[in-house]
Design a protein around this motif. Structure first.
Motif, PDB file in Angstrom:
ATOM      1  N   MET A  25       0.832  -1.190   0.000  1.00 31.97           N
ATOM      2  CA  MET A  25       0.000   0.000   0.000  1.00 31.97           C
ATOM      3  C   MET A  25       0.874   1.250   0.000  1.00 31.97           C
ATOM      4  O   MET A  25       2.034   1.215   0.375  1.00 31.97           O
ATOM      5  CB  MET A  25      -0.919   0.004   1.225  1.00 31.97           C
ATOM      6  N   GLY A  26       0.283   2.368  -0.360  1.00 31.72           N
ATOM      7  CA  GLY A  26       1.022   3.615  -0.461  1.00 31.72           C
ATOM      8  C   GLY A  26       0.898   4.450   0.791  1.00 31.72           C
ATOM      9  O   GLY A  26       0.959   3.948   1.913  1.00 31.72           O
ATOM     10  N   ASP A  27       0.662   5.733   0.588  1.00 32.38           N
ATOM     11  CA  ASP A  27       0.691   6.691   1.698  1.00 32.38           C
ATOM     12  C   ASP A  27      -0.648   6.861   2.397  1.00 32.38           C
ATOM     13  O   ASP A  27      -0.740   7.625   3.357  1.00 32.38           O
ATOM     14  CB  ASP A  27       1.160   8.053   1.177  1.00 32.38           C
ATOM     15  N   ALA A  49      -7.801   4.129  -6.789  1.00 33.25           N
ATOM     16  CA  ALA A  49      -9.218   3.853  -7.049  1.00 33.25           C
ATOM     17  C   ALA A  49      -9.996   3.762  -5.742  1.00 33.25           C
ATOM     18  O   ALA A  49     -11.122   4.276  -5.636  1.00 33.25           O
ATOM     19  CB  ALA A  49      -9.366   2.564  -7.851  1.00 33.25           C
ATOM     20  N   GLN A  50      -9.402   3.133  -4.734  1.00 27.50           N
ATOM     21  CA  GLN A  50     -10.084   3.003  -3.443  1.00 27.50           C
ATOM     22  C   GLN A  50     -10.230   4.362  -2.759  1.00 27.50           C
ATOM     23  O   GLN A  50     -11.294   4.682  -2.214  1.00 27.50           O
ATOM     24  CB  GLN A  50      -9.307   2.034  -2.546  1.00 27.50           C
ATOM     25  N   VAL A  51      -9.181   5.164  -2.775  1.00 30.63           N
ATOM     26  CA  VAL A  51      -9.239   6.475  -2.130  1.00 30.63           C
ATOM     27  C   VAL A  51     -10.248   7.376  -2.838  1.00 30.63           C
ATOM     28  O   VAL A  51     -11.076   8.035  -2.192  1.00 30.63           O
ATOM     29  CB  VAL A  51      -7.843   7.136  -2.108  1.00 30.63           C
ATOM     30  N   ALA A  52     -10.202   7.401  -4.166  1.00 28.98           N
ATOM     31  CA  ALA A  52     -11.143   8.233  -4.919  1.00 28.98           C
ATOM     32  C   ALA A  52     -12.575   7.763  -4.702  1.00 28.98           C
ATOM     33  O   ALA A  52     -13.493   8.579  -4.545  1.00 28.98           O
ATOM     34  CB  ALA A  52     -10.793   8.211  -6.407  1.00 28.98           C
ATOM     35  N   GLU A  83      -3.172  14.747  -1.978  1.00 29.20           N
ATOM     36  CA  GLU A  83      -2.439  15.667  -2.848  1.00 29.20           C
ATOM     37  C   GLU A  83      -2.365  15.168  -4.280  1.00 29.20           C
ATOM     38  O   GLU A  83      -2.045  15.931  -5.194  1.00 29.20           O
ATOM     39  CB  GLU A  83      -1.016  15.874  -2.313  1.00 29.20           C
ATOM     40  N   ASP A  84      -2.653  13.902  -4.484  1.00 28.77           N
ATOM     41  CA  ASP A  84      -2.538  13.293  -5.810  1.00 28.77           C
ATOM     42  C   ASP A  84      -3.577  13.901  -6.760  1.00 28.77           C
ATOM     43  O   ASP A  84      -4.786  13.773  -6.539  1.00 28.77           O
ATOM     44  CB  ASP A  84      -2.740  11.783  -5.698  1.00 28.77           C
ATOM     45  N   GLN A  85      -3.104  14.543  -7.822  1.00 31.92           N
ATOM     46  CA  GLN A  85      -4.011  15.239  -8.732  1.00 31.92           C
ATOM     47  C   GLN A  85      -4.910  14.284  -9.507  1.00 31.92           C
ATOM     48  O   GLN A  85      -6.026  14.642  -9.891  1.00 31.92           O
ATOM     49  CB  GLN A  85      -3.198  16.107  -9.705  1.00 31.92           C
TER      50      GLN A  85
END
Length: 203
Positions: free
Chosen positions: A1-3, A46-49, A102-104
């Protein structure tokens, strides 16, 4: 996983939504992750969005307008008469301000999940589609067909969703954002020959 800590994000957004909206949100997150697997998109994005796409949905309409104005967001006539449409634009802002995104690419997917736009990114198309077909949905036209299509041709699915949505709104069931018509013309032209007004040409 990422941040991103999805568990913390889920707990935080749950406080801002009513029960039905939160269940819808979980459905969109699940469906978006499934579509991301199918089309090779970033699973975590995709999950965060999906989780944050409606984070501004339950804010009262007058407050949506006020919050947008405070942030310098230009409000169109359609949005002023139907301020619920502002939730996607405001949602992208709050995803950054309140949830630390912050990811555009994620922010853009939230921004365009309601109206769509021409030439969407894969993630934008995934969130747009997931919002329409998630398991809690049941009122939209042609859902079984669209759900099946979504895992075979994402562009054609977007075109079909836009077509069905515009047909529903054109029948007097709500305001139409001009961007939805632009998006439909763009995706319709990928599959069908049209004249300069976007009408299908039969040969």
């Amino acid at each position: 996983m990422g941040d991103y800590n999805l568990i913390k994000l889920q707990k935080k957004v749950k406080k801002e939504l009513d029960t039905n909206r939160f269940q819808h949100t979980l459905g969109v997150m699940f469906t978006a992750s499934s579509l991301a697997m199918c089309y090779g998109a970033d699973l975590e994005k995709a999950q965060v969005a999906g989780l944050l796409h409606d984070c501004a949905k339950c804010i009262p309409n007058d407050k949506k307008i006020r919050m947008c104005k405070e942030r310098g967001v230009e409000i169109s006539k359609v949005e002023m008469s139907s301020p619920f449409l502002l939730h996607s634009r405001l949602g992208a802002i709050l995803a950054q301000e309140k949830y630390g995104v912050e990811d555009q690419e994620i922010l853009s997917a939230i921004r365009w999940h309601t109206t769509g736009r021409p030439n969407m990114t894969t993630l934008e198309k995934i969130i747009f589609t997931a919002d329409y077909i998630e398991p809690m949905r049941f009122k939209a036209a042609n859902l079984p067909e669209v759900r099946k299509l979504a895992f075979h041709d994402l562009n054609l699915t977007v075109c079909r969703i836009l077509e069905d949505t515009l047909h529903y709104l054109d029948s007097g069931n709500g305001e139409i954002d001009p961007m939805s018509r632009s998006a439909f013309r763009y995706y319709h032209n990928l599959f069908f020959e049209t004249d300069d007004k976007g009408n299908a040409i039969t040969t």
